[in-house]
Enzyme design. Sequence first.
Site, PDB file in Angstrom:
ATOM      1  N   HIS A  76      10.111   3.673 -16.983  1.00  0.00           N
ATOM      2  CA  HIS A  76       9.992   2.324 -16.404  1.00  0.00           C
ATOM      3  C   HIS A  76      10.536   1.183 -17.423  1.00  0.00           C
ATOM      4  CE1 HIS A  76       6.208   0.677 -18.388  1.00  0.00           C
ATOM      5  NE2 HIS A  76       5.917   1.978 -18.455  1.00  0.00           N
ATOM      6  N   ASP A  78       9.814  -2.184 -16.783  1.00  0.00           N
ATOM      7  CA  ASP A  78       9.301  -3.480 -16.981  1.00  0.00           C
ATOM      8  C   ASP A  78       8.136  -3.324 -18.070  1.00  0.00           C
ATOM      9  OD1 ASP A  78       7.685  -1.765 -15.501  1.00  0.00           O
ATOM     10  OD2 ASP A  78       6.361  -3.245 -14.819  1.00  0.00           O
ATOM     11  N   ASP A 136       6.197   0.639 -24.566  1.00  0.00           N
ATOM     12  CA  ASP A 136       5.670   1.082 -23.198  1.00  0.00           C
ATOM     13  C   ASP A 136       6.402   0.060 -22.127  1.00  0.00           C
ATOM     14  OD1 ASP A 136       4.254   1.693 -21.125  1.00  0.00           O
ATOM     15  OD2 ASP A 136       2.571   0.613 -21.401  1.00  0.00           O
ATOM     16  N   GLU A 170       6.314  -0.540 -12.832  1.00  0.00           N
ATOM     17  CA  GLU A 170       5.256   0.496 -13.192  1.00  0.00           C
ATOM     18  C   GLU A 170       3.898  -0.328 -13.529  1.00  0.00           C
ATOM     19  OE1 GLU A 170       2.780   3.173 -15.651  1.00  0.00           O
ATOM     20  OE2 GLU A 170       3.642   1.356 -16.091  1.00  0.00           O
ATOM     21  N   GLU A 171       3.884  -1.278 -14.392  1.00  0.00           N
ATOM     22  CA  GLU A 171       2.823  -1.821 -15.083  1.00  0.00           C
ATOM     23  C   GLU A 171       1.978  -2.569 -13.871  1.00  0.00           C
ATOM     24  OE1 GLU A 171       1.760  -1.381 -17.663  1.00  0.00           O
ATOM     25  OE2 GLU A 171       3.514  -0.797 -19.210  1.00  0.00           O
ATOM     26  N   ASP A 193       6.389   8.400 -20.936  1.00  0.00           N
ATOM     27  CA  ASP A 193       5.662   7.162 -21.038  1.00  0.00           C
ATOM     28  C   ASP A 193       4.385   7.028 -21.537  1.00  0.00           C
ATOM     29  OD1 ASP A 193       5.017   4.530 -20.215  1.00  0.00           O
ATOM     30  OD2 ASP A 193       4.280   5.092 -18.060  1.00  0.00           O
ATOM     31  N   HIS A 375       0.711  -2.724 -24.911  1.00  0.00           N
ATOM     32  CA  HIS A 375       0.172  -4.040 -23.939  1.00  0.00           C
ATOM     33  C   HIS A 375      -0.488  -5.064 -25.207  1.00  0.00           C
ATOM     34  CE1 HIS A 375      -0.534  -1.739 -20.054  1.00  0.00           C
ATOM     35  NE2 HIS A 375       0.536  -1.555 -20.645  1.00  0.00           N
TER      36      HIS A 375
END
Length: 403
Positions: A76, A78, A136, A170-171, A193, A375
Site C-alpha cells: 500500500h 499510504d 509501513d 490501507e491505513e 505489509d 506508526h
Amino acid sequence: MTVQERFLGYVKIDTQSDPETGTHPSTEKQFDLARILADELKALGVADAFVDEHCYVYGHIPANAENLPALGFIAHLDTEPVCSGKNVSPECVPYQGGDIPLKNGKIISATEFPVLKNYVGQELIVTGGNTLLGADDKAGVAEIMTAVEYLVSHPEIRHGKIGIAFTPDEEIGEGASLFDVKGFGCDFAYTVDGEELGELGYETFNAAEATLTLTGKNIHPGSAKGKMINCALLAGEFLKALPENETPAATEGREGFYHVESVRAEVESGEIKLIVRDHDKDKFLARKNYLGQLTQALQEKYGENAAKIRIRDQYYNCLEKIKEHFHLVENARKAFAEAGVTPLETPVRGGTDGCTLSFMGLPCPNLFTGGHNAHSVLEFIPVPSMEKAVEIIVKLVKIYGGN
C-alpha cells in the site's frame, strides 16, 4: 537500483491518508507516488502499468511458460494519518549497539526495544524524530519494485503471469475497497505489509468499529432533579462497563479487545468511538453484542433516544479463506527456508488489505517488510531485512514456476 535507494526516495513523498474526507482516494497526494510507480514499472518493462481513477496502481509481467498459476504481490501507498509523514528525513545508521539518538533528540532505546540486538553490525534506516519513517508500507513497495526489476532482467526464470498492485488508503481500512480483483487476474497473491524479519501472517483479527451517540437533556442545575440527563455521566457508565482487562494494553496473542479511540461528552451530547478486535469469530460476535447490550441498558435507564450505537464491520480473519489454499503458507515457508529466514507465524494483531481481498476471492497471506515500530517517530528498518524480503519474493515466483 537497490531496494535501499528506492525506499529512501519513496519515503520522502507524503502519502498520508485521511479518514475524514470520504473520498477515494482519501487524499490526492497519494497520486504523487502512484504515478511515479506506474512510470517506473513501465520503464522496467511492465508495459500495461497504469494508475486508475481511485489511485490503484496495476501492472503485469506476462507469463513466459504455460499452465502456471498467476501470482500477485501487493503493497500500500499510504501512511498512517495520526503520525506525520510530511518532510520525512531518513538517516542511514551503521548500528554498533546501544541506543540510537535521533536528530531531534529522541532516542530509540535498546532497553525498550531489545530486538535491536539482532541488528548489531547492520545498517538501519531511522527517522529524524519528527515524523514516521513510512516503512509501513513503502518498504513493501520498494521490495516489490526491486523484485520486479530482477525478474524482468532474468527471463530465464519460468513463471506464470505476475501481478503487481499498489493500493491507497490501507491505513484507514479502505485499501481493498475498490480493488479490481477480476482485472488483476491473479489466482492468489501475497501482501508485503508485515514488520519484523521472518513475519508470515495468515491469521488476522476480525474487526469492527463502533460509534456510540449520546443525547441528553440540560436543565438548570438548581432544578434538575429527575429531569437532567447528563451525557458526560452516561459516557462514564458505558466506559466503566467495558472489561478493564480487555484493552490493547492488557492483551496479547489471540486475546481480543475493546479499544476506546475517542470520547467527547457534554451535558446535552456525547460521542464515543471505539474498535472491536478478536481472532475468534464467535468471540467477535459476542463482543459486538455486548456493546449492543450496554447501549440497551442506557436506553432502558434514560430513554430510547439517550443512546444509539452504530457498529460497522471492517474486515475478517483471512485464515478462513487462506486455509482453503494453504499451499500459499507452505510455499512461503519453503521460500523462507531457502533464504535462511526463520518464519514467525504468530497471529497478526491487526489486519491488512489481504483480509478483505481474501474474502473478495483473492487469497492473500502477508509477508514481512523488515520494519519495526510502525506508526511512530521511532520507526526503523534494517537494510538487510529489506534485501531478504526481495529475495523471498523472487523465490516464491521460482517455486510457483517450478524452477
